[in-house]
Structure formats: structure tokens, C-alpha cells
Design an enzyme around this catalytic site. Structure first.
Site, short mmCIF file in Angstrom:
data_model
loop_
_atom_site.label_atom_id
_atom_site.label_comp_id
_atom_site.label_asym_id
_atom_site.label_seq_id
_atom_site.Cartn_x
_atom_site.Cartn_y
_atom_site.Cartn_z
CG ASP A 1 13.86 -9.08 -0.73
OD1 ASP A 1 12.82 -9.32 -1.40
OD2 ASP A 1 14.58 -8.07 -0.91
CE LYS B 1 16.22 -9.46 -3.52
NZ LYS B 1 16.80 -8.25 -4.13
CG ASP C 1 13.76 -7.15 -5.22
OD1 ASP C 1 13.71 -7.47 -4.01
OD2 ASP C 1 14.75 -7.34 -5.94
CD GLU D 1 11.99 -6.14 0.20
OE1 GLU D 1 12.18 -5.87 -1.00
OE2 GLU D 1 12.92 -6.36 1.00
NE ARG E 1 12.41 1.39 -1.93
CZ ARG E 1 13.21 1.79 -2.91
NH1 ARG E 1 12.88 2.81 -3.68
NH2 ARG E 1 14.35 1.19 -3.13
N1 BES Z 1 17.08 -6.32 0.27
C1 BES Z 1 17.30 -5.70 -0.97
C2 BES Z 1 18.57 -4.85 -1.02
C3 BES Z 1 19.85 -5.62 -1.11
C4 BES Z 1 20.20 -6.27 -2.27
C5 BES Z 1 20.72 -5.59 -0.06
C6 BES Z 1 21.41 -6.93 -2.34
C7 BES Z 1 21.94 -6.24 -0.15
C8 BES Z 1 22.28 -6.91 -1.27
C9 BES Z 1 16.13 -4.77 -1.30
O1 BES Z 1 14.89 -5.19 -0.84
C10 BES Z 1 16.04 -4.71 -2.77
O2 BES Z 1 15.76 -5.70 -3.37
N2 BES Z 1 16.30 -3.52 -3.31
C11 BES Z 1 16.27 -3.34 -4.72
C12 BES Z 1 15.60 -2.03 -4.98
C13 BES Z 1 15.28 -1.81 -6.43
C14 BES Z 1 14.21 -2.77 -6.89
C15 BES Z 1 14.82 -0.39 -6.60
C16 BES Z 1 17.70 -3.32 -5.21
O3 BES Z 1 18.58 -2.82 -4.51
O4 BES Z 1 17.94 -3.88 -6.28
ZN ZN Z 2 14.89 -6.39 0.79
MN MN Z 3 13.93 -6.50 -2.21
#
Ligand code: BES
Ligand code: ZN
Ligand code: MN
Length: 498
Positions: free
Chosen positions: A272, A279, A349, A351, A353
Site C-alpha cells: 500500500d 504515503k 489511500d 483503498e 474498504r
Molecule cells: N493500510 C492502511 C492502514 C494502516 C496504516 C494500517 C498504518 C497500519 C498502519 C490503510 O489503507 C490506510 O492507508 N488508511 C488510511 C485511511 C485514511 C486515508 C482515511 C489511514 O489510516 O490513514
Molecule cells: Zn491499506
Molecule cells: Mn491505504
């Protein structure tokens, strides 16, 4: 690994190592007391001199204790005696097995099972012991060229029982614990593999390989063309930026006749980057773990198949790589999900869901009894619950309660978060049926609310394992969670618990 029980005095048992404990305040565990008497006060002398600490999980290895047949005795701290419950038992046996996992010990006798532990039977104590052994002995060696860490010499584990009575239950516990350990090790191995090896196609091949080992298990893999025909445009919008084709892995385990199946859905983002909503660079390598939901449900399937449980279980893994590129989805793009609902992708990001919603819609074709998705879904869940408990979200009080209860029994802890309608309002979009993000506030919950829009009428729960599926820092690596929780839930349903 071989497992057995014994009812003889630990000091007279001929094994390579004994595991005994001491409590705060200097009380000896039953095994430690036996060793102390056989050795004319060795343990008490060491306690007095301050060489043994009773802090939970602190270990000291004694060798050649006179009067004891075993050449080694691991003395592990058990903490306060009145606080010594299943959780502390698990921490202590894991620490002790870790302490000897690098030694030459081939056989070990766990004497901590002689303690009175409220709420835990011989079944659970043996099961925790086998599971701790798998956890302590796991090594990631695949990609080390010369200095491969040596495999542990441990071949045989016994638990001490106060009488012959509970031996049957303990053997059942060993069998289940060994299978859970097997599923966890598979989940850890898949999680630890880097994204240049563990691609969506690699996960698909791993699932097909699992099915080869069991007559009750079948695996099908849908490619992008097939998913397009099904209308999975939300899922496909995530794989659009990557050279690696996305896959939908569908596994069916049939051990339960005509029962309605439980369906487990696991997020399989093999890397990701965030996509166009890129990111930041710090610790981005850890996003290779973004397929740990997938690893957890595949590991659970491996456990269930190994135990040949009398249930029907399906596993669905939507798996993709989330990359930025000229073919990637842009923020603001709108897609139509398989359910027909449209989604404005405000942040590429978010993604997980987007792939889960189409997999959840796909799960309806199995007329499931229960659907549980598992995902490293949000950083917000890590902020809410830290690294200790998995987030549980469900509209069903009963399902949420049984998952949390399964976590308690399995030592794989979880905590429920709400899914009130007010949170869902944060997903409002001016241009589509919903947005894929709902702002920073309550981010784990708004992610759950997004998934809830696709599970109307299903008995559904969501597990956010973002904080629990792997560790960072020096201990970096996948944990194998929530295989124990899910297996406990399925064991309870199948009536396989004694
Ligand atoms: N895979 C990440 C969630 C994540 C981040 C898990 C860090 C463990 C450590 C997910 O896809 C993500 O990027 N979520 C975003 C959502 C936001 C853009 C609403 C997040 O948590 O920042
Ligand atoms: Zn993710
Ligand atoms: Mn993500």
C-alpha cells in the site's frame, strides 16, 4: 512436535528441561516447590540471594540442579499469585519457551499447568502451551542466504497434570493448539514476505496450494476480466495503477453438510503506497503487511482444514497492489461498486474498504450465516486501541459479543467500537452515493460504517487488525493474529470444545 501429559513428580521426570515458576513475594509454584525439595533448597536460596526475579516473563536457566533428573530448569517469573490467570500463563510459557528455543533441548516438561488457574481447564492450558511453542519456534529463514538462524531442536512437549484425569482433554488441547500454531505460522510467513515476492498472484498460488492438501477444500481464483464482468469496479480502481494484476481468491471448505457457511473476507493489499494520495516515506516498508487480513483468514482456513472441523467455511480474499501511476485512480474519481452504489474516491489511500466492499457483496452468493472481514484497515484504529486489541465493529450485539469473548478465551484480545448512524454521515458526498473517507475523527469507525453500507441484511462483523497483525521496530514481523480469535469462534460453533 510430539505432545504428551505426565502425572509424575517433575524432579523425577527424565526430560531435557523443566519449566517451573515463582510468584512475587517468593511463593514457589508447585513445580518449583518440587525442584526445591529435591535439590535441598536450591530455588529458595537463589530467591534469597536475589538471583531470581518473579517479574512476569523473566526467565533464568539453571543447569545441573542436584536431585533433579532434567539437566536444565527454566525458572520463570509469574507475577502476583492472585493475578495469575490464563493471560499470565500464556505470557510465562511463551517467555520460557523463547528462552530455550535456541538451546539444544529436545524435550521439555511444562510444570506451570500444575497451578490453579481460574477459568482454565487442562484443555486450554495444553492448547496455550502448543500455541506458544509454535510462536516461540517460528523463524523467518526463507530469504537469508548464509547465516540462516538454526531451527530449534525441540521435538517433544509434555505438560504436568495433578492427576491422570485431564489427560484426554489436554491431548485435545494440544491438537487444537498445534493446528492454531500451524495457521499462525502460515499467516506470519505470508505477512513477512516482501511485496516483490508476495504479490496478488503469489497469494492466489498459496491458496491453491492449501487446497491441494485437503479433500474438503477447493480454491478458485478470479482474474481482472472476470471481476470486471461481475461489476467489481471499486476493487479494480485500486489495482488500476499497478503492473500486478488484482485477483479474487475464493476458497470453500465443506465439512458441515448442508449448514450455511461462515464467510471470512481478508484484505489482501500486497503493498500500500497510498496510490496517488501517496504515503510519506517513513516506515512505508511496513505496508508490505497490508495483506495481513488475507494472511489471517488463509491461516484460519489452514487451521480448520487441518482439524477437519465439521463446519462450512468460505474464505474470500480480494488482493491487489495499491500503486501510483499513469493508469492509477485519481482523487475525486467516481466508481460504481458491484452493489450498484457509487463511490467518490476522495483519497486513494483509503483503498482497503474499496476492495472489501466488492468482496462483501460477492459473499452474498453463498447465502452466509455469518460474514466476518479482517483488515489492516485504518491507522485510526491503532490510535484508538494501540497494539494490544483488535477493533471489532458490528451492528449485531450478539456477533460482536461472541467475537470479543472468543478473543478473551484465545488470548487474542479484541474490543468493540460503535457503528452509530451519526458516524456514517461523515461519508456524505456531493457527487456520488458516498465518499470513501470521512475525515480524521473516528476514522476506524467511519471505515466500518463504509463497509456497513455493503452488508445490509447480513450477519456481519468487521475486525480492524491494523494495530495487532504485526509488530514494528526491532521485533518487526507479522504476529499471526487474529488466527487464534477466529479459530476459537469457529471451534465454539462446531461444538469441538470440550
Ligand atoms: N493500510 C492502511 C492502514 C494502516 C496504516 C494500517 C498504518 C497500519 C498502519 C490503510 O489503507 C490506510 O492507508 N488508511 C488510511 C485511511 C485514511 C486515508 C482515511 C489511514 O489510516 O490513514
Ligand atoms: Zn491499506
Ligand atoms: Mn491505504
Amino acid at each position: 512436535m510430539q505432545y504428551s501429559t505426565t502425572a509424575v513428580n517433575p524432579s523425577s521426570r527424565s526430560v531435557d528441561c523443566l519449566i517451573v515458576g515463582i510468584y512475587e513475594g517468593g511463593t514457589l509454584s508447585s513445580g518449583a516447590n518440587d525442584v526445591d525439595q529435591a535439590s535441598r533448597g536450591k530455588i529458595k536460596r537463589l530467591l534469597k540471594s536475589g538471583d531470581l526475579t518473579p517479574k512476569l516473563g523473566q526467565c533464568m536457566v539453571l543447569t545441573d540442579v542436584t536431585g533433579v533428573r532434567a539437566p536444565r530448569v527454566v525458572v520463570v517469573g509469574l507475577g502476583k499469585q492472585n493475578a495469575f490467570k490464563a493471560k499470565q500463563f500464556q505470557a510465562a510459557i511463551l517467555a520460557a519457551l523463547r528462552a530455550i528455543s535456541g538451546s539444544k533441548c529436545k524435550s521439555v516438561l511444562n510444570c506451570l499447568t500444575l497451578e490453579a488457574i481460574t477459568g482454565s481447564s487442562e484443555y486450554y492450558l495444553a492448547r496455550y502451551t502448543a500455541q506458544a511453542a509454535a510462536t516461540a519456534l517460528y523463524r523467518f529463514t526463507q530469504l537469508k542466504s548464509d547465516k540462516k538462524p538454526a531451527a530449534s531442536a525441540l521435538r517433544r512437549i509434555e505438560v504436568a497434570l495433578p492427576s491422570r484425569g485431564g489427560a484426554g482433554k489436554a491431548m485435545r488441547g494440544f491438537e487444537h493448539g498445534d493446528a492454531i500454531g500451524f495457521g499462525m505460522s502460515l499467516a506470519r510467513e505470508l505477512g513477512n514476505l516482501p511485496s516483490n515476492i508476495c504479490t496478488p498472484s503469489y497469494l492466489a498460488r498459496s491458496a491453491q496450494k492449501l487446497a491441494r492438501d485437503s479433500k474438503l477444500l477447493q480454491t478458485r481464483v478470479l482474474n481482472e476480466a472476470e471481476m470486471k464482468r461481475l461489476g467489481m469496479h471499486s476493487l479494480l480502481s485500486v489495482s488500476a495503477g499497478s503492473q500486478e494484476p488484482g485477483k479474487l481468491i475464493v476458497m470453500q471448505y465443506k465439512g458441515g453438510g448442508r449448514q450455511k457457511p461462515v464467510v471470512l473476507v481478508g484484505k489482501g493489499v500486497t503493498f500500500d503506497t497510498g496510490g496517488i494520495s501517496l504515503k510519506p516515506g517513513a516506515a512505508m516498508d511496513e505496508m508490505k503487511f497490508d495483506m495481513c487480513g488475507a494472511a489471517g483468514v488463509l491461516g484460519t482456513m489452514a487451521t480448520v482444514a487441518r482439524l477437519q472441523l465439521p463446519i462450512n467455511l468460505n474464505v474470500i480474499v480480494p488482493t491487489v497492489e495499491n500503486m501510483p501511476s499513469g493508469t492509477a485512480t485519481n482523487p475525486g474519481d467516481i466508481v460504481t461498486s458491484m452493489s450498484g452504489q457509487t463511490i467518490e474516491i476522495l483519497n486513494t489511500d483509503a483503498e482497503g474498504r474499496l476492495i472489501l466492499c466488492d468482496a462483501l457483496t460477492y459473499s452474498r452468493r453463498f447465502k452466509p450465516d455469518t460474514v466476518i472481514d479482517v483488515a489492516t484497515l485504518t491507522g485510526a484504529c491503532v490510535i484508538a486501541l494501540g497494539h494490544h486489541r483488535t477493533g471489532v465493529m458490528s451492528k449485531s450485539d450478539a456477533l460482536a459479543a461472541s467475537l470479543v469473548a472468543a478473543g478473551e478465551l484465545a488470548g487474542d484480545y479484541a474490543w468493540r467500537l460503535p457503528l452509530d448512524d451519526e458516524y456514517a454521515e461523515q461519508l456524505q458526498s456531493n457527487f456520488a452515493d458516498m465518499a470513501n473517507v470521512g475525515g480524521r475523527e473516528g476514522g476506524a469507525i467511519t471505515a466500518g460504517c463504509f463497509l456497513a453500507k455493503f452488508t445490509d441484511g447480513l450477519n456481519w462483523a468487521h475486525l480492524d487488525v491494523a494495530g495487532t497483525a504485526w509488530s514494528s521496530g526491532k521485533q518487526k514481523g507479522a504476529s499471526g493474529r487474529p488466527v487464534p480469535l477466529l479459530t476459537e469462534f469457529l471451534l465454539a460453533r462446531s461444538g469441538a470444545l470440550p
